[in-house]
Write a protein that holds these residues in place. Structure first.
Motif, PDB file in Angstrom:
ATOM      1  N   LEU A 143       0.831  -1.200   0.000  1.00 13.24           N
ATOM      2  CA  LEU A 143       0.000   0.000   0.000  1.00 13.24           C
ATOM      3  C   LEU A 143       0.867   1.251   0.000  1.00 13.24           C
ATOM      4  N   TYR A 144       1.932   1.229   0.800  1.00 18.79           N
ATOM      5  CA  TYR A 144       2.825   2.385   0.827  1.00 18.79           C
ATOM      6  C   TYR A 144       3.553   2.559  -0.509  1.00 18.79           C
ATOM      7  N   ALA A 145       3.970   1.454  -1.099  1.00 21.58           N
ATOM      8  CA  ALA A 145       4.672   1.529  -2.382  1.00 21.58           C
ATOM      9  C   ALA A 145       3.786   2.166  -3.450  1.00 21.58           C
ATOM     10  N   ASP A 146       2.495   1.879  -3.392  1.00 22.01           N
ATOM     11  CA  ASP A 146       1.579   2.390  -4.413  1.00 22.01           C
ATOM     12  C   ASP A 146       1.095   3.815  -4.118  1.00 22.01           C
ATOM     13  N   PHE A 147       0.860   4.132  -2.847  1.00 20.55           N
ATOM     14  CA  PHE A 147       0.208   5.401  -2.521  1.00 20.55           C
ATOM     15  C   PHE A 147       0.927   6.243  -1.469  1.00 20.55           C
ATOM     16  N   GLY A 148       1.970   5.709  -0.845  1.00 21.73           N
ATOM     17  CA  GLY A 148       2.580   6.388   0.290  1.00 21.73           C
ATOM     18  C   GLY A 148       3.064   7.797   0.007  1.00 21.73           C
ATOM     19  N   LYS A 149       3.754   7.997  -1.094  1.00 22.81           N
ATOM     20  CA  LYS A 149       4.329   9.309  -1.384  1.00 22.81           C
ATOM     21  C   LYS A 149       3.261  10.376  -1.609  1.00 22.81           C
ATOM     22  N   VAL A 150       2.135  10.005  -2.216  1.00 21.09           N
ATOM     23  CA  VAL A 150       1.083  10.994  -2.459  1.00 21.09           C
ATOM     24  C   VAL A 150       0.186  11.175  -1.244  1.00 21.09           C
ATOM     25  N   LEU A 151       0.399  10.342  -0.215  1.00 21.95           N
ATOM     26  CA  LEU A 151      -0.405  10.440   1.003  1.00 21.95           C
ATOM     27  C   LEU A 151       0.417  10.963   2.180  1.00 21.95           C
ATOM     28  N   GLY A 152       1.451  11.753   1.878  1.00 25.77           N
ATOM     29  CA  GLY A 152       2.162  12.441   2.937  1.00 25.77           C
ATOM     30  C   GLY A 152       3.508  11.886   3.315  1.00 25.77           C
ATOM     31  N   GLY A 153       3.936  10.794   2.704  1.00 26.81           N
ATOM     32  CA  GLY A 153       5.237  10.232   3.042  1.00 26.81           C
ATOM     33  C   GLY A 153       5.159   9.216   4.165  1.00 26.81           C
ATOM     34  N   LYS A 154       6.316   8.670   4.513  1.00 24.82           N
ATOM     35  CA  LYS A 154       6.383   7.533   5.431  1.00 24.82           C
ATOM     36  C   LYS A 154       5.818   7.846   6.813  1.00 24.82           C
ATOM     37  N   MET A 155       6.201   8.991   7.392  1.00 26.65           N
ATOM     38  CA  MET A 155       5.748   9.306   8.735  1.00 26.65           C
ATOM     39  C   MET A 155       4.249   9.552   8.776  1.00 26.65           C
ATOM     40  N   ARG A 156       3.732  10.316   7.817  1.00 26.71           N
ATOM     41  CA  ARG A 156       2.300  10.608   7.781  1.00 26.71           C
ATOM     42  C   ARG A 156       1.512   9.323   7.506  1.00 26.71           C
ATOM     43  N   PHE A 157       2.034   8.482   6.649  1.00 26.50           N
ATOM     44  CA  PHE A 157       1.387   7.218   6.324  1.00 26.50           C
ATOM     45  C   PHE A 157       1.248   6.357   7.580  1.00 26.50           C
ATOM     46  N   ALA A 158       2.321   6.235   8.343  1.00 27.26           N
ATOM     47  CA  ALA A 158       2.305   5.428   9.566  1.00 27.26           C
ATOM     48  C   ALA A 158       1.375   6.041  10.612  1.00 27.26           C
ATOM     49  N   THR A 159       1.419   7.375  10.735  1.00 32.30           N
ATOM     50  CA  THR A 159       0.559   8.061  11.711  1.00 32.30           C
ATOM     51  C   THR A 159      -0.917   7.864  11.380  1.00 32.30           C
ATOM     52  N   ASN A 160      -1.254   7.994  10.105  1.00 27.27           N
ATOM     53  CA  ASN A 160      -2.657   7.854   9.701  1.00 27.27           C
ATOM     54  C   ASN A 160      -3.143   6.416   9.829  1.00 27.27           C
ATOM     55  N   LEU A 161      -2.274   5.448   9.557  1.00 24.49           N
ATOM     56  CA  LEU A 161      -2.659   4.050   9.778  1.00 24.49           C
ATOM     57  C   LEU A 161      -2.974   3.815  11.255  1.00 24.49           C
TER      58      LEU A 161
END
Length: 219
Positions: A143-161
C-alpha cells in the motif's frame, strides 16, 4: 425487554460497535418490535442505528439533523467528525476501496477468497458470509509503495494508519491491514462505490486507452 434494550444501548454507546452475531444484536436484527424500540430509544438521543447485511458489526451514529448541533456550524463546521487530516481521509478511502469493494463482490456472489473462479449453482441461496473469509487483507508495504508518497510520506502514512486503527476502521497484524469493525458501516457504500468505480477507475481506464493508442501510432 427494557433491560435487554438498556444493555444493548449501553454497550453500543460504550463500545461503539457490537458483533452482529451477538445475541442482543441478532435480536435487534430479527425481532421487529425490539428493533423499533431500539431505534426509538436511540432517536430520543439524536442517534441512529448503523447496520447492513454485509457488515460484521452494528454501531450507532448521529442522526444527520443533529450533526450541526454537535459539530458546529458555519466557520466552526468540521469537514469530518473523526478529526482525520486530508491525507488520512484519502488513505481511508483507498483502504476502503481495496478491502470493501472486493469483499462486497464476493458476498453478493456468495464466494470465499480463492473460490472466485469456481461455479456454484446454489451460491445465491447461501447466507452472506462475514470476516476474513471474504474480506481479504492488504499489505502495508504494498500500500505504501503504491500510494505512500502521495499520502504524505512515510511518517504521515504510519501516523494515519495508527489513527485509522484507533478509530476502528482497520485492524493491523504482521504488517497486513484488515477490515475493522467500522469500515463497512461508517462509509456509505451506495454513495462512494459508484464514485470510485465510475470516477477514479474510469479515469485510469481512459488513461490506459490513451497510452495504448499512442503506442499504436508510434508503431
Amino acid at each position: 425487554m427494557d433491560q435487554a434494550l438498556n444493555i444493548l444501548v449501553a454497550r453500543l454507546l460504550a463500545q461503539r460497535f457490537v458483533l452482529r452475531k451477538d445475541p442482543l444484536a441478532r435480536r435487534a436484527l430479527i425481532d421487529e418490535v425490539f428493533r423499533e424500540s431500539l431505534e426509538h430509544r436511540l432517536a430520543d438521543c439524536g442517534l441512529q442505528l448503523l447496520e447492513n447485511p454485509y457488515a460484521e458489526h452494528i454501531a450507532v451514529a448521529l442522526q444527520p439533523q443533529m450533526e450541526e448541533w454537535v459539530f458546529g456550524e458555519g466557520d466552526a463546521w468540521l469537514s469530518n467528525n473523526m478529526g482525520l487530516p486530508r491525507d488520512g481521509i484519502a488513505l481511508l478511502v483507498v483502504v476502503w476501496a481495496l478491502i470493501i469493494l472486493p469483499k462486497r463482490e464476493r458476498q453478493i456472489a456468495r464466494v470465499a477468497i480463492g473460490s472466485e473462479d469456481q461455479s456454484d449453482m446454489f451460491g445465491a441461496e447461501k447466507p452472506i458470509e462475514h470476516g476474513e473469509g471474504v474480506a481479504q487483507g492488504i499489505s502495508e508495504d504494498a500500500l505504501y509503495a503504491d500510494f505512500g508518497k502521495v499520502l504524505g510520506g512515510k511518517m504521515r502514512f504510519a501516523t494515519n494508519l495508527g489513527q485509522l486503527t484507533k478509530l476502528g476502521f482497520i485492524n493491523r497484524r504482521n504488517r497486513m491491514i484488515y477490515e475493522g469493525p467500522l469500515l463497512d458501516l461508517m462509509i456509505d457504500y451506495a454513495k462512494l462505490a459508484p464514485r470510485i468505480i465510475n470516477g477514479a477507475l474510469a479515469d485510469i481506464l481512459k488513461l490506459t486507452g490513451t497510452q495504448i493508442a499512442e503506442t499504436e501510432v508510434d508503431a
